[in-house]
Design a protein around this motif. Sequence first.
Motif, PDB file in Angstrom:
ATOM      1  N   LEU A  75      -7.695  15.778 -10.398  1.00 26.65           N
ATOM      2  CA  LEU A  75      -8.460  16.228  -9.194  1.00 26.65           C
ATOM      3  C   LEU A  75      -9.220  14.591  -8.662  1.00 26.65           C
ATOM      4  CD1 LEU A  75     -10.205  19.516 -10.140  1.00 26.65           C
ATOM      5  CD2 LEU A  75      -8.282  18.934  -8.391  1.00 26.65           C
ATOM      6  N   ARG A  76      -9.451  13.807  -9.658  1.00 27.17           N
ATOM      7  CA  ARG A  76      -9.983  12.450  -9.451  1.00 27.17           C
ATOM      8  C   ARG A  76      -9.179  11.760  -8.732  1.00 27.17           C
ATOM      9  NH1 ARG A  76     -11.802  11.358 -13.817  1.00 27.17           N
ATOM     10  NH2 ARG A  76     -14.058  12.033 -13.608  1.00 27.17           N
ATOM     11  N   GLY A  77      -7.860  11.707  -9.258  1.00 27.10           N
ATOM     12  CA  GLY A  77      -6.730  10.905  -8.657  1.00 27.10           C
ATOM     13  C   GLY A  77      -6.409  11.320  -7.223  1.00 27.10           C
ATOM     14  N   MET A  78      -6.588  12.789  -7.261  1.00 28.23           N
ATOM     15  CA  MET A  78      -6.196  13.289  -5.726  1.00 28.23           C
ATOM     16  C   MET A  78      -7.055  13.055  -4.741  1.00 28.23           C
ATOM     17  SD  MET A  78      -4.596  17.137  -6.894  1.00 28.23           S
ATOM     18  CE  MET A  78      -3.912  17.460  -5.140  1.00 28.23           C
ATOM     19  N   ALA A  79      -8.304  13.011  -5.182  1.00 29.05           N
ATOM     20  CA  ALA A  79      -9.437  12.756  -4.046  1.00 29.05           C
ATOM     21  C   ALA A  79      -9.451  11.191  -3.876  1.00 29.05           C
ATOM     22  CB  ALA A  79     -10.763  13.056  -4.747  1.00 29.05           C
ATOM     23  N   THR A  80      -9.105  10.511  -4.696  1.00 27.68           N
ATOM     24  CA  THR A  80      -9.022   9.133  -4.609  1.00 27.68           C
ATOM     25  C   THR A  80      -7.877   8.666  -3.451  1.00 27.68           C
ATOM     26  OG1 THR A  80      -9.953   8.204  -6.768  1.00 27.68           O
ATOM     27  CG2 THR A  80      -8.702   6.500  -5.495  1.00 27.68           C
ATOM     28  N   LEU A  81      -6.726   9.161  -3.650  1.00 27.65           N
ATOM     29  CA  LEU A  81      -5.718   9.152  -2.953  1.00 27.65           C
ATOM     30  C   LEU A  81      -5.840   9.753  -1.467  1.00 27.65           C
ATOM     31  CD1 LEU A  81      -2.915   7.992  -2.553  1.00 27.65           C
ATOM     32  CD2 LEU A  81      -1.675  10.391  -3.639  1.00 27.65           C
ATOM     33  N   CYS A  82      -6.652  10.845  -1.420  1.00 26.01           N
ATOM     34  CA  CYS A  82      -6.727  11.390  -0.194  1.00 26.01           C
ATOM     35  C   CYS A  82      -7.915  10.603   0.666  1.00 26.01           C
ATOM     36  CB  CYS A  82      -7.445  12.773  -0.329  1.00 26.01           C
ATOM     37  SG  CYS A  82      -6.406  14.111  -0.619  1.00 26.01           S
ATOM     38  N   HIS A  83      -8.641  10.038   0.125  1.00 21.40           N
ATOM     39  CA  HIS A  83      -9.700   8.930   0.695  1.00 21.40           C
ATOM     40  C   HIS A  83      -8.769   7.790   1.191  1.00 21.40           C
ATOM     41  CE1 HIS A  83     -13.027  11.050  -1.711  1.00 21.40           C
ATOM     42  NE2 HIS A  83     -12.775  11.802  -0.710  1.00 21.40           N
ATOM     43  N   SER A  84      -7.818   7.299   0.525  1.00 21.99           N
ATOM     44  CA  SER A  84      -7.085   6.095   0.977  1.00 21.99           C
ATOM     45  C   SER A  84      -6.418   6.398   2.256  1.00 21.99           C
ATOM     46  CB  SER A  84      -6.145   5.718   0.065  1.00 21.99           C
ATOM     47  OG  SER A  84      -5.189   6.677  -0.471  1.00 21.99           O
TER      48      SER A  84
ATOM     49  N   VAL B 181       0.766  -1.125   0.077  1.00 13.97           N
ATOM     50  CA  VAL B 181      -0.004   0.052  -0.030  1.00 13.97           C
ATOM     51  C   VAL B 181       0.843   1.399  -0.045  1.00 13.97           C
ATOM     52  CG1 VAL B 181      -1.849   1.169   1.303  1.00 13.97           C
ATOM     53  CG2 VAL B 181      -2.068  -1.023   1.137  1.00 13.97           C
ATOM     54  N   ARG B 182       1.890   1.076   0.727  1.00 14.93           N
ATOM     55  CA  ARG B 182       2.914   2.471   0.794  1.00 14.93           C
ATOM     56  C   ARG B 182       3.253   2.640  -0.547  1.00 14.93           C
ATOM     57  NH1 ARG B 182       6.612   3.846   4.997  1.00 14.93           N
ATOM     58  NH2 ARG B 182       6.368   1.914   5.821  1.00 14.93           N
ATOM     59  N   GLU B 183       3.808   1.499  -1.225  1.00 16.84           N
ATOM     60  CA  GLU B 183       4.436   1.660  -2.686  1.00 16.84           C
ATOM     61  C   GLU B 183       3.282   2.421  -3.532  1.00 16.84           C
ATOM     62  OE1 GLU B 183       6.155  -1.979  -3.703  1.00 16.84           O
ATOM     63  OE2 GLU B 183       7.719  -1.878  -2.253  1.00 16.84           O
ATOM     64  N   MET B 184       1.993   1.647  -3.362  1.00 21.46           N
ATOM     65  CA  MET B 184       1.197   2.117  -4.266  1.00 21.46           C
ATOM     66  C   MET B 184       0.777   3.635  -4.070  1.00 21.46           C
ATOM     67  SD  MET B 184      -2.875   0.856  -4.105  1.00 21.46           S
ATOM     68  CE  MET B 184      -3.301   1.945  -2.941  1.00 21.46           C
ATOM     69  N   LEU B 185       0.733   3.864  -2.861  1.00 27.00           N
ATOM     70  CA  LEU B 185       0.286   5.301  -2.656  1.00 27.00           C
ATOM     71  C   LEU B 185       1.317   6.354  -3.263  1.00 27.00           C
ATOM     72  CD1 LEU B 185      -0.943   5.333   1.147  1.00 27.00           C
ATOM     73  CD2 LEU B 185      -2.259   5.561  -1.178  1.00 27.00           C
ATOM     74  N   GLU B 186       2.819   5.785  -3.052  1.00 29.99           N
ATOM     75  CA  GLU B 186       3.646   6.495  -3.602  1.00 29.99           C
ATOM     76  C   GLU B 186       3.810   6.521  -5.317  1.00 29.99           C
ATOM     77  OE1 GLU B 186       7.431   4.679  -1.990  1.00 29.99           O
ATOM     78  OE2 GLU B 186       7.188   5.775  -0.230  1.00 29.99           O
ATOM     79  N   ARG B 187       3.373   5.590  -5.764  1.00 31.07           N
ATOM     80  CA  ARG B 187       3.236   5.532  -7.384  1.00 31.07           C
ATOM     81  C   ARG B 187       2.171   6.420  -7.788  1.00 31.07           C
ATOM     82  NH1 ARG B 187       3.921  -0.079  -6.578  1.00 31.07           N
ATOM     83  NH2 ARG B 187       1.900  -0.444  -6.709  1.00 31.07           N
ATOM     84  N   GLU B 188       1.097   6.344  -7.035  1.00 24.39           N
ATOM     85  CA  GLU B 188      -0.048   7.045  -7.364  1.00 24.39           C
ATOM     86  C   GLU B 188       0.288   8.573  -7.084  1.00 24.39           C
ATOM     87  OE1 GLU B 188      -3.014   6.582  -8.618  1.00 24.39           O
ATOM     88  OE2 GLU B 188      -2.571   4.427  -8.788  1.00 24.39           O
ATOM     89  N   SER B 189       0.949   9.096  -6.107  1.00 27.71           N
ATOM     90  CA  SER B 189       1.069  10.554  -5.761  1.00 27.71           C
ATOM     91  C   SER B 189       1.983  10.852  -6.720  1.00 27.71           C
ATOM     92  CB  SER B 189       1.674  10.757  -4.461  1.00 27.71           C
ATOM     93  OG  SER B 189       2.937   9.789  -4.059  1.00 27.71           O
ATOM     94  N   GLU B 190       3.051  10.186  -7.303  1.00 27.82           N
ATOM     95  CA  GLU B 190       4.234  10.467  -8.231  1.00 27.82           C
ATOM     96  C   GLU B 190       3.543  10.789  -9.532  1.00 27.82           C
ATOM     97  OE1 GLU B 190       6.895   7.630  -8.212  1.00 27.82           O
ATOM     98  OE2 GLU B 190       7.987   8.200  -6.572  1.00 27.82           O
ATOM     99  N   GLN B 191       2.470   9.932  -9.862  1.00 28.28           N
ATOM    100  CA  GLN B 191       1.670   9.885 -11.171  1.00 28.28           C
ATOM    101  C   GLN B 191       0.947  11.149 -11.052  1.00 28.28           C
ATOM    102  OE1 GLN B 191      -0.732   6.589 -12.170  1.00 28.28           O
ATOM    103  NE2 GLN B 191      -1.426   7.133 -14.039  1.00 28.28           N
ATOM    104  N   ILE B 192       0.217  11.375  -9.915  1.00 29.34           N
ATOM    105  CA  ILE B 192      -0.566  12.842 -10.061  1.00 29.34           C
ATOM    106  C   ILE B 192       0.242  13.896 -10.134  1.00 29.34           C
ATOM    107  CG2 ILE B 192      -2.211  13.973  -8.541  1.00 29.34           C
ATOM    108  CD1 ILE B 192      -3.417  11.428  -7.518  1.00 29.34           C
ATOM    109  N   ASP B 193       1.325  13.901  -9.250  1.00 32.74           N
ATOM    110  CA  ASP B 193       2.216  15.000  -9.540  1.00 32.74           C
ATOM    111  C   ASP B 193       2.872  15.404 -10.961  1.00 32.74           C
ATOM    112  OD1 ASP B 193       3.922  17.121  -7.895  1.00 32.74           O
ATOM    113  OD2 ASP B 193       5.455  16.113  -8.791  1.00 32.74           O
TER     114      ASP B 193
END
Length: 642
Positions: free
Chosen positions: A591-600, A218-230
């Motif tokens: 924004l959809r990706g940011m909202a999903t990551l925030c909710h996680s 999950v940590r790695e997934m969140l890092e990948r998602e945040s990097e992709q969103i950025d």
Amino acid sequence: MSLIKQLWLAIIVILLIALGGSLLVAVTGSRAYIEQELEIKNTDNANVLAQAISNAPNQDLVGIELMISAQFDTGYYRKLQLVDGEGRPIIQRVSEVAEDHSVPGWFRQLISFDVPSGTAAVQDGWTLLGTLEVDSTHAFAYQSLWQSTLRMAGWFVAAGALSLLIAYMLVRHISRPLKTVTRQAHDIGERRFTIAPLPRTLELREVSEAMNRLSESVREMLERESEQIDRLRRQLLHDAITGALTRDAFIDRLSYSLEQDGESSYGIIALIRATDLAALNERRGHLHTNAVLSDLCQRLTAIADAHGEGYVGRLNGSDFALLLCGNVDEAWARERLSDNLSALAEQNSPVLRLPAALGTYHHGQSRTTLMSALDGALSMAETRPGQAIETCRHAEQAALYHSRAEWRSALVEAMEHGVLLGQYPVLDRQGSLLHHEAPARLNIKGEWRQAGTFMPWIARLRLHDSLDIRVIDTALETIHHHRQPLGINLSHAAITQPNVVIALQQRLSARPDSAPFLWIEVPESIARADLESFRYLCQSLAPFGCHLGMEHVGAAFRQLGDLRDLGLSYIKIDATLCRGVSHRPEQQTILRGMATLCHSLAIKAIAEGIDEDEDIETLFELGLDGVTGPAVSARADVASGR
């Protein structure tokens, strides 16, 4: 609830269900059996007595009544009666003996035997004399069933106590390694992805290994998602060559700063023009020209980072803008800008010149007027020789006082008389209030002035801590009287001063019922520039139940995963990402990706600076939890009838 408590609760519930169910089945089975036996007894007794009466030589009413009375007097009947063909009693005997009080009344009502009367025909030859109805007494049945129930309940209690003792010994044996697993489960539930040591118990060891793998993945997934969103955010909002904000993104940021009523509503803005790019490109090549522009952007970004909250934008091929929000020393900004521009121009002399215009901005100022004044000053700077920086006087705001002593006296007096908190609603998708944004205002020269008027002098005179404490007191007092959630901003400098945090702790301790209504937010520049101070603030306020969040979140979103252990309740996404979202599909994806990551991470995502009504519904469809801005305030006013 801890895992041990849940295990105890499960054991107790299972025992209660098993023993209680067994007792219920046994009692209901006994009740059905007794009812059946009583029904058979009633029928048999009715037939025997009816047969005896029918065979009796003397069948007059007196003789029949004597036989019925003799049978009734044995004490085993509640009622004996002989009725005619139309159901009218001919002879009737009803027991008047009180029920046995050894059986509780609630038990009688709960059991309540329902036994039909036994009936038999009484005849004289072929003539029907009547129908005999027999009801046996239930006292003996109630007493027998009650005693049987007591014996079964006693056995079940003993069995339950023995089972609990065995369960206690088992839980005590496994509680130590289980605590490690429960702590890790709690951490994952709180979105803290820790790696726990492996216990010795085989089953728990397997669970812990699986949870460690889950935490890491999950940590790695969140890092990948945040990097992709950025990465998507930079592609959408930043110039591909220089990394500066695009023109639209910078203009949105400037417009929001001019509209909002807070610490970012004033500051310094500069325009920089790279002249003769065509000649530079022809003489030294396209790649060198791009490198020069990238170097210029990096130098401007370094100035913005040194200040704290700043933005760099590329308005067109040769024009760049620098926005420094909040309190800025104009002499410092001019010196840093002059040094960096002069150094870059000298490296590319004599082809490249970098004239600039420098001015201030404040809340309520017209963006068009401001940019026109800066553009005019920039044109004047182009006509001057050397590396010129022209000051845009038109962008300055008239001063209320002209000396530090006057400002200090006025500000101290204003804070002593109290702080007024503005109220701008933050609404959720149902239109309900999340909280009111409450920027501070001070009464200076008979008028309530907004932050852009007095905050520069608050910073210069180092009165941040006094103002912050006044804001905290006013917010808690308002919450105490009106029970509405308020969101306050703490200043950059005050967060780094322990006395403000201590004062906030003392006030929240004095009013624990008001703490859940208090929303405290700081700019994202705090998280980037001074993470430890922000961490100290979050950890200090965590026990009180107030909400902590970050505003103007954009570039720091990639760091959100590093802040998951701080207990953030919400973030407010920068207006440059949220404005005009209904017309920008790429922005919607981000924004959809940011909202999903925030909710996680169990963090609410709120859009700020919304100035178009149609953007509100789009943002909620993308998964955001709240919105704020001029359009939201207008909608709230319409809903309240103002």
